[in-house]
Scaffold this active site. Structure first.
Site, PDB file in Angstrom:
ATOM      1  N   ASN A 112      -4.822   7.127   0.956  1.00 62.28           N
ATOM      2  CA  ASN A 112      -4.669   8.509   0.521  1.00 62.28           C
ATOM      3  C   ASN A 112      -5.112   8.725  -0.921  1.00 62.28           C
ATOM      4  O   ASN A 112      -5.506   9.833  -1.282  1.00 62.28           O
ATOM      5  CB  ASN A 112      -3.225   8.964   0.714  1.00 62.28           C
ATOM      6  N   GLU A 118      -0.582   0.108   6.330  1.00 61.15           N
ATOM      7  CA  GLU A 118      -0.549  -0.260   4.914  1.00 61.15           C
ATOM      8  C   GLU A 118       0.828  -0.831   4.612  1.00 61.15           C
ATOM      9  O   GLU A 118       1.837  -0.136   4.749  1.00 61.15           O
ATOM     10  CB  GLU A 118      -0.819   0.949   4.030  1.00 61.15           C
ATOM     11  N   SER A 148       3.693   8.090   2.685  1.00 59.04           N
ATOM     12  CA  SER A 148       2.239   7.952   2.582  1.00 59.04           C
ATOM     13  C   SER A 148       1.756   8.011   1.141  1.00 59.04           C
ATOM     14  O   SER A 148       0.587   7.740   0.871  1.00 59.04           O
ATOM     15  CB  SER A 148       1.547   9.057   3.395  1.00 59.04           C
ATOM     16  N   HIS A 177       3.412   2.015   5.727  1.00 58.79           N
ATOM     17  CA  HIS A 177       2.745   3.293   5.952  1.00 58.79           C
ATOM     18  C   HIS A 177       1.966   3.231   7.261  1.00 58.79           C
ATOM     19  O   HIS A 177       0.846   2.724   7.303  1.00 58.79           O
ATOM     20  CB  HIS A 177       1.819   3.622   4.769  1.00 58.79           C
TER      21      HIS A 177
END
Length: 700
Positions: free
Chosen positions: A487, A449, A416, A437
């Site tokens: 993130n 992702e 991540s 991800h």
């Protein structure tokens, strides 16, 4: 008197005559949308067919793969949408025709396409056709008569179900409902032509919905409204749809059409529909990857997943649900048993909800092969590691995969945050390494992702983007940086929540304000759910690179240092009693928060919801602009897709970047500068925002 058929109706409608039947074919790829030229072409074709004595009937059909996908939403809020003739004019011409007009439906008849068919005297469909009114998904109600004609044709209850849920029905269900008059046997156009001639030869008047009124007492409309989910992204449109169907039971059709039009125009001009239409296009744009790759590039047919934890098990389920065989590998039997038990438990919940049968679950479980041998990944087309989030662990694993996996296999990491290029450097084939991800729970969350490394090949990217869509995900292609898109932005979002805790806000106040804004969860409850230890480890890893003088969130560390790691330990920013997932305010957490604030030099003060929302959301916007400027995201709308589908940003606000445009970037820049003056360098406006404002741009 015979008149000559027009050579050209419009650029998007063709006419030909067959056995005394005029066939009007809509040819407006990709979905035969009812744009201005289609409406004009249909109107001219109908005028000719009605006036021509030799014409006995009319068939309206679609070219390509479908009848008509609805209004051309690209023209909404543009002059083309108001060009005459309107859809209503075309429908009125059909009503007053003295010859049967038959809709020949293949593929899909959706939205305005179905409304066009509803205005016809008869409808026939191929066996594979689907028919629906999905407008509520765009924050709208059907605006071309759907809420008024459909209840008159199939009854208010059945119409409500179709319109409020926005789900299509197949041809067999449509025929059973009375929505279509016949399902074609053999070639559709020949069947429709014969059907039209049969109706032309029949005695009696043509069907006219204007003389029908659905029964008002068939539905408890108040109960239907009360049963709508107020958290749904399209709640406003669903409620308006219920209102419109109720109007169909109370008013003559002509008046009902006027009322429906008023509701539609109000919704189409509103911010919610603008946002949902923005997302509609964004979700379709995000998966596109234009690259020249060999035509014989194979699709991914087999998958291996390394790690049977929460993420690994969810990823395996996602592939098994899509029909792909999966090898799930763990290091020891106990971990493998725990992982498979969790997979079975998740499937059991689905069975309890009635979404899958036990037999379907067993078929999916049969696609998941478990193993304790890493060597069993050797023949997989795609290998995804979902092991501990540690660079050394991942590099060691990818070094082994490099020697074990077949040539051409894709080696993917579910990391991540970590650097895909460093992971790829552990192999001799960095062109085959990519980040995938997934978001937890991976078998449910639609976002993926797709992280492109510096040397990841175009063919690998293309195969992964196609794979993601095949298993029901929305892939967003992103670049390599700390945290990628989602993130990386989340860091700033959490940062402001932590800082406001130190300054005087309470966890439940921050979370409540963000939920009222529309977030699926507040930032602190979400952090507790995700587990505070992962982010704590990230902060420790990055501490050496922390800019001197930049404020650091002490409270986040202090909570973790107290052993409060979120739901997994029964305490984080909240407490969780007896294994409950329901966050409860906790005096012990508040004592830690107040001490951290005092340590940082703050005297506690009161916060408004407006300040909480502004600081959290503008932190997302500002970092999103930096990500866009850095080339980590390809377009602002991709960032919106990430945040709506991965982080619970309200869809009816369109995502953080679209939302910033509704505020106006000049106003956003002014607030960022004010926050910078009040709180420091973490609020320095992104250069992209400054450039766009200087260029007079209101949004991204």
């Amino acid at each position: 008197m015979t008149t000559e058929a027009p050579d050209t109706l419009s650029d998007t409608v063709r006419l030909h005559t067959q056995d005394g039947v005029v066939v009007l074919t809509i040819d407006n790829p990709p979905v035969n949308g009812l744009g201005n030229t289609v409406r004009a072409g249909l109107f001219r074709g109908l005028e000719y067919a009605i006036a021509e004595p030799q014409v006995r009937a009319v068939v309206i059909a679609g070219a390509g793969s479908m009848f008509c996908g609805g209004a051309d939403i690209r023209q909404f809020n543009t002059p083309a949408a108001a060009e005459l003739p309107l859809s209503r004019d075309v429908q009125a011409l059909i009503r007053h025709a003295n010859k049967p007009v038959v809709a020949a439906i293949h593929g899909a008849a959706l939205g305005g396409g179905l409304e066009l068919a509803l205005a016809c005297h008869f409808r026939v469909a191929s066996a594979q056709a689907s028919l629906g009114l999905p407008e509520v998904q765009l924050g709208l109600v059907p605006g071309g008569g759907g809420t008024q004609r459909l209840p008159r044709l199939i009854g208010a209850r059945a119409a409500l179900e179709m319109i409020v849920q926005g789900r299509p029905v197949d041809a067999a269900k449509a025929c059973a409902l009375g929505l279509v008059d016949a399902v074609a046997q053999g070639q559709l156009l020949a069947f429709a032509t014969a059907f039209a001639l049969e109706q032309a030869a029949a005695e009696g008047s043509l069907p006219d919905l204007h003389g029908r009124m659905p029964a008002l007492d068939e539905v408890d409309f108040a109960a239907v409204r009360a049963g709508l989910d107020p958290r749904a992204r399209n709640h406003k449109a669903q409620k308006a749809a219920v209102d419109c169907v109720e109007m169909a039971c109370q008013h003559e059709l002509a008046h009902g059409l006027d009322l429906e039009c008023e509701v539609f125009l109000k919704l189409v001009a509103g911010p919610e529909s603008h946002a949902l239409r923005h997302l509609f296009f964004a979700e379709r744009q995000a998966p596109k990857f234009e690259a020249r790759i060999p035509a014989d590039t194979p699709a991914i047919a087999s998958v291996a997943v390394l790690g049977a934890g929460t993420m690994g098990g969810g990823i395996a389920m996602a592939f098994a649900n899509a029909g792909l065989p999966v090898t799930l590998v763990e290091r020891d039997q106990a971990a493998l048993d725990r992982g498979l038990s969790l997979v079975r438990r998740n499937y059991g919940v689905t069975v309890e909800k009635g979404k899958l049968s036990p037999a379907e679950v067993e078929a999916r479980l049969a696609r998941i092969r478990s193993s304790l041998r890493l060597e069993d990944v050797a023949e997989a087309d795609l290998v995804i590691e979902a092991v501990f989030e540690d660079m050394a662990v991942k590099q060691e694993l990818f070094g082994r995969l490099d020697t074990l996996c077949k040539p051409g296999a894709i080696l993917a990491s579910n990391t991540s945050r970590l650097d895909i290029d460093r992971i790829a450097s552990a192999t001799g084939r960095p062109e085959d390494v990519i980040g995938l991800h997934f978001f937890s729970p991976a078998n449910v969350m639609r976002l993926l992702e797709v992280v492109r490394g510096e040397r990841t090949s175009d063919a690998v990217i293309a195969r992964c983007m196609a794979m993601a869509q095949a298993i029901g995900k929305i892939p967003v292609l992103v670049g390599v940086c700390e945290g990628f898109v989602g993130n990386r932005m989340l860091t700033g979002y959490w940062r402001e929540a932590w800082f406001m805790l130190e300054e005087g806000a309470r966890p439940e106040q921050i979370d409540a304000a963000m939920k009222r804004f529309g977030m699926a969860m507040g930032p602190l409850a979400m952090a507790d759910l995700a587990g505070l230890d992962i982010n704590w480890a990230t902060r420790q890893r990055l501490l050496a690179t922390w800019p001197p003088g930049l404020r650091y969130p002490r409270v986040a560390d202090r909570i973790c240092e107290a052993g409060r790691l979120g739901q997994k330990t029964g305490a984080g920013y909240y407490r969780y009693d007896n294994g409950s997932r329901l966050p409860q305010p906790d005096p012990q957490a508040m004592a830690i928060i107040e001490a951290a604030g005092a340590e940082a030099g703050f005297t506690r003060r009161a916060f408004t919801d407006e300040e909480i929302v502004e600081r959290c959301v503008l932190a997302l916007v500002n970092e999103g602009a930096r990500i866009l400027d850095d080339g980590i995201a390809r377009r602002a709308s991709d960032i919106d897709v990430v945040y709506v589908h991965g982080y619970g940003f309200p869809a009816w606000r369109g995502g953080p970047m679209h939302y910033a445009g509704t505020l106006g970037l000049e106003a956003v820049l002014a607030r960022l500068r004010a926050l910078e003056a009040a709180h420091g360098a973490q609020w320095t406006p992104a250069p992209l925002i400054q450039r766009l404002v200087a260029d007079g741009q209101a949004g991204f």
